[in-house]
Design an enzyme around this catalytic site. Structure first.
Site, mmCIF file in Angstrom:
data_model
loop_
_atom_site.group_PDB
_atom_site.id
_atom_site.type_symbol
_atom_site.label_atom_id
_atom_site.label_comp_id
_atom_site.label_asym_id
_atom_site.label_seq_id
_atom_site.Cartn_x
_atom_site.Cartn_y
_atom_site.Cartn_z
ATOM 1 C CG ASN A 216 -0.209 -0.095 2.513
ATOM 2 O OD1 ASN A 216 0.595 0.775 2.824
ATOM 3 N ND2 ASN A 216 -0.446 -1.158 3.268
ATOM 4 C CG ASP A 285 -7.068 -4.636 6.227
ATOM 5 O OD1 ASP A 285 -6.527 -4.667 7.343
ATOM 6 O OD2 ASP A 285 -7.648 -3.634 5.776
ATOM 7 C CE LYS A 295 9.719 -12.928 -12.940
ATOM 8 N NZ LYS A 295 10.519 -12.529 -14.071
ATOM 9 C CE LYS A 344 -11.029 1.229 10.892
ATOM 10 N NZ LYS A 344 -10.378 1.952 9.840
ATOM 11 C CE LYS A 348 -9.108 -2.396 14.025
ATOM 12 N NZ LYS A 348 -8.023 -2.663 13.095
HETATM 13 N N1 CTP Z 1 -4.267 -2.779 12.055
HETATM 14 C C1 CTP Z 1 -3.517 -3.819 12.568
HETATM 15 N N2 CTP Z 1 -3.523 -5.024 11.950
HETATM 16 C C2 CTP Z 1 -4.232 -5.233 10.829
HETATM 17 C C3 CTP Z 1 -5.000 -4.154 10.295
HETATM 18 C C4 CTP Z 1 -4.997 -2.957 10.927
HETATM 19 O O1 CTP Z 1 -2.859 -3.624 13.595
HETATM 20 N N3 CTP Z 1 -4.194 -6.414 10.246
HETATM 21 C C5 CTP Z 1 -4.255 -1.505 12.772
HETATM 22 C C6 CTP Z 1 -3.605 -0.358 12.050
HETATM 23 O O2 CTP Z 1 -2.220 -0.307 12.334
HETATM 24 C C7 CTP Z 1 -4.349 0.834 12.633
HETATM 25 C C8 CTP Z 1 -5.742 0.281 12.922
HETATM 26 O O3 CTP Z 1 -5.599 -1.135 12.977
HETATM 27 O O4 CTP Z 1 -3.788 1.246 13.864
HETATM 28 C C9 CTP Z 1 -6.796 0.620 11.910
HETATM 29 O O5 CTP Z 1 -6.320 0.274 10.634
HETATM 30 P P1 CTP Z 1 -7.222 0.588 9.383
HETATM 31 O O6 CTP Z 1 -6.523 0.101 8.158
HETATM 32 O O7 CTP Z 1 -7.675 2.022 9.419
HETATM 33 O O8 CTP Z 1 -8.514 -0.259 9.684
HETATM 34 P P2 CTP Z 1 -8.826 -1.788 9.504
HETATM 35 O O9 CTP Z 1 -8.725 -2.468 10.803
HETATM 36 O O10 CTP Z 1 -8.004 -2.333 8.393
HETATM 37 O O11 CTP Z 1 -10.373 -1.742 9.128
HETATM 38 P P3 CTP Z 1 -11.057 -1.239 7.741
HETATM 39 O O12 CTP Z 1 -10.433 -2.017 6.638
HETATM 40 O O13 CTP Z 1 -12.473 -1.577 7.969
HETATM 41 O O14 CTP Z 1 -10.832 0.232 7.646
#
Ligand code: CTP
Length: 404
Positions: A216, A285, A295, A344, A348
Site C-alpha cells: 500500500n 488486511d 517466480k 474501531k 478493537k
Molecule cells: N491494524 C492492525 N492489523 C491489521 C489491520 C490494521 O494492527 N491487520 C491496525 C492499524 O495499524 C491501525 C488500525 O488497525 O492502527 C486501523 O487500521 P485501518 O486500516 O484504518 O482499519 P482496519 O482495521 O483495516 O479496518 P477497515 O479495513 O475496515 O478500515
C-alpha cells in the site's frame, strides 16, 4: 505540584530502610550539584541506617520523620507534597513499594508519597529474592502502570552476599533519571523517561511470489516521527517497521519486518516488554493464500486471480492482552472519519484512535503534515493541520491522559 518558573527544581528525597540508604546522601549531593533544592523525608527504619543529622546538614532543611513533629508545619506531608516537583524514593524497599501500590499511609514517608501529585521516581534496592518475589513484581507492574518511573535495580553482588537483581542503581543513574524527569539540559521536557514505547510503522508487503507482492502507499513517516519525538522526550523506543526508505531515528531500537504476519509476531513478542504500543503501520488486511515459492512465469502459470486470506489484526490482538497498558491505533479513512474511528476504538478495544482522512492532501500517505482527530472514550479532539513532528508531540502528550 508547585509552580516552577525561574526557580530551582524541588526534589523530595524519600529515604527508606535499606542498607543502601547511605547512597541517598550522595544522590542528595548529586541533585544539589545539578541545581536542585532537596528536602528529605525518612522512615524510622531508614534512621537506623543513616541519622537525620546527616541529611539535615546536607539539605540545609529539617528532615521529616513524623507527621506530628516537623518544625514550622503542622501538616508536613501536605506541605512537602505541594512543595515537590519530583519525589525520588531511594532505596525503595519491597515494603515501601507495597505501600505505594496499595495506597497505604501509615508513617510520614508513605503518607507524604500518597499526597504527592508530582511525578515519582523509584530506585529499588533489596535482596534478590525480595525483588523477584511475585508480590514485589506485581507491585512494580502496578506502579509502572500508574506512571511511576523506575531506575534500576541492577544486578550484582548484594549487601547480604547473594548475587542477582536488586542492586540499587548507581548514584549517577538515579540523578540522571531524576534530572531527565525534571526537564533535560536542553530545556526539553523528558516526560517519557522510563516509558517503554513500542511502535509499528510503514506498509507491509504480502508476497505473491519471490519477486511480486501486494503493498500500500504508506511511507512510514508518521510512525518514524513518533519514534523520534518519543526518544527526544526520554522514552525507550522499539520501532517495528515494514519496508520503508527512512533512516532509523537515533536512539531507536529497530526491528525490520516485511509481511503482516511477521509484523504481528514481532509486535506481540516486543509488547511483553513495553508499557505503551502505538500501531501506526498500514498493515495489509489480506495476504495471498498460497504464495508461490518460485517466480511465476506468465506464459506457463497464469495469474488471473489471487486467492486472498485475511491477516491477523495486530492492534486488536495487542488490546486483548494489554491489561492496564496503553494501546493506540490509527484509522486511515476516506469518509465518515470520526464514526469509523469510534467504531474501531470500540471493536478493537484501544485506548485511543488517531483518525486521519487520507483523502485530503495535508493528511494523505507520504505527506509531511497531518490533520488528525484524537478519538477516545473521553470524546473527540480535532487538531489543526501540523507538521508530522508536531502531530507526534501532540499524540505523545495525549498519552499522559491515558494513565501512563
Ligand atoms: N491494524 C492492525 N492489523 C491489521 C489491520 C490494521 O494492527 N491487520 C491496525 C492499524 O495499524 C491501525 C488500525 O488497525 O492502527 C486501523 O487500521 P485501518 O486500516 O484504518 O482499519 P482496519 O482495521 O483495516 O479496518 P477497515 O479495513 O475496515 O478500515
Amino acid at each position: 505540584m508547585s509552580e516552577r518558573s525561574g526557580r530551582a527544581p524541588h526534589v523530595l528525597l524519600a529515604v527508606c530502610g535499606g542498607i543502601a540508604a547511605y547512597k541517598a546522601c550522595e544522590v542528595l549531593r548529586g541533585l544539589q550539584k545539578a541545581g536542585c533544592e532537596v528536602r528529605v523525608v525518612m522512615t524510622a527504619d531508614a534512621e537506623r541506617f543513616v541519622g537525620t543529622v546527616t541529611f539535615e546538614a546536607l539539605s540545609g532543611a529539617p528532615v521529616a520523620t513524623s507527621l506530628y513533629d516537623y518544625p514550622g508545619s503542622p501538616i508536613p506531608h501536605i506541605e512537602l507534597a505541594e512543595w515537590a516537583d519530583l519525589a525520588v524514593v531511594v532505596p525503595a524497599t519491597g515494603n515501601v513499594m507495597a505501600k505505594m501500590a496499595c495506597g497505604i499511609a501509615d508513617d510520614c514517608l508513605s503518607t507524604t508519597l500518597l499526597a504527592c501529585a508530582c511525578p515519582a521516581l523509584v530506585a529499588p534496592g533489596m535482596n534478590v529474592h525480595m525483588w523477584c518475589n511475585a508480590a514485589t513484581r506485581a507491585n512494580f507492574e502496578t506502579l509502572r502502570e500508574r506512571g511511576v518511573r523506575f531506575v534500576g535495580p541492577g544486578s550484582g553482588r548484594l549487601a547480604c552476599g547473594d548475587v542477582g537483581e536488586g542492586k540499587l542503581a548507581s548514584v549517577e543513574e538515579i540523578v540522571a533519571a531524576a534530572l531527565a524527569l525534571l526537564g533535560g539540559e536542553d530545556g526539553s521536557k523528558k516526560d517519557l523517561t522510563g516509558v517503554r514505547l513500542l511502535i509499528d510503522a510503514g506498509p507491509t508487503h504480502e508476497a505473491i511470489d519471490p519477486v511480486r507482492y501486494i503493498a500500500n502507499a504508506s511511507t512510514g513517516k508518521m510512525g518514524y516521527a513518533i519514534a523520534e519525538a518519543a526518544v527526544r522526550r526520554g522514552a525507550e523506543v522499539t520501532l517495528v517497521s515494514g519496508p520503508t526508505a527512512l533512516a532509523t531515528p537515533e536512539g531507536v531500537r529497530h526491528v525490520d519486518v516485511v509481511s503482516a504476519a511477521e509484523m504481528h509476531d514481532a509486535m506481540l513478542a516486543e509488547f511483553e516488554g513495553a508499557d505503551v504500543a502505538i500501531c501506526c503501520a498500514a498493515v495489509a488486511d489480506y495476504t495471498p493464500a498460497h504464495p508461490a515459492d518460485h517466480k511465476l512465469k506468465k506464459g506457463v502459470e497464469r495469474l488471473d486471480s489471487i486467492e486472498l486470506v485475511q491477516t491477523a489484526d495486530i492492534l486488536a490482538d495487542l488490546c486483548a492482552v494489554k491489561g492496564g497498558r496503553v494501546v493506540v491505533g490509527f484509522a486511515a479513512e476516506t469518509n465518515d472519519l470520526i464514526a469509523h474511528a469510534q467504531e474501531k476504538l470500540e471493536r478493537k478495544g484501544a485506548d485511543l484512535i488517531v483518525a486521519n482522512d487520507v483523502s485530503r492532501p495535508e493528511s494523505t500517505f507520504g505527506a509531511d503534515t497531518n490533520r488528525v482527530a484524537l478519538v477516545s472514550a473521553d470524546g473527540v479532539e480535532q487538531l489543526d493541520t501540523m507538521p508530522l513532528p508536531a502531530v507526534a508531540d501532540a499524540l505523545l502528550s495525549k498519552l499522559g491522559t491515558c494513565h501512563l
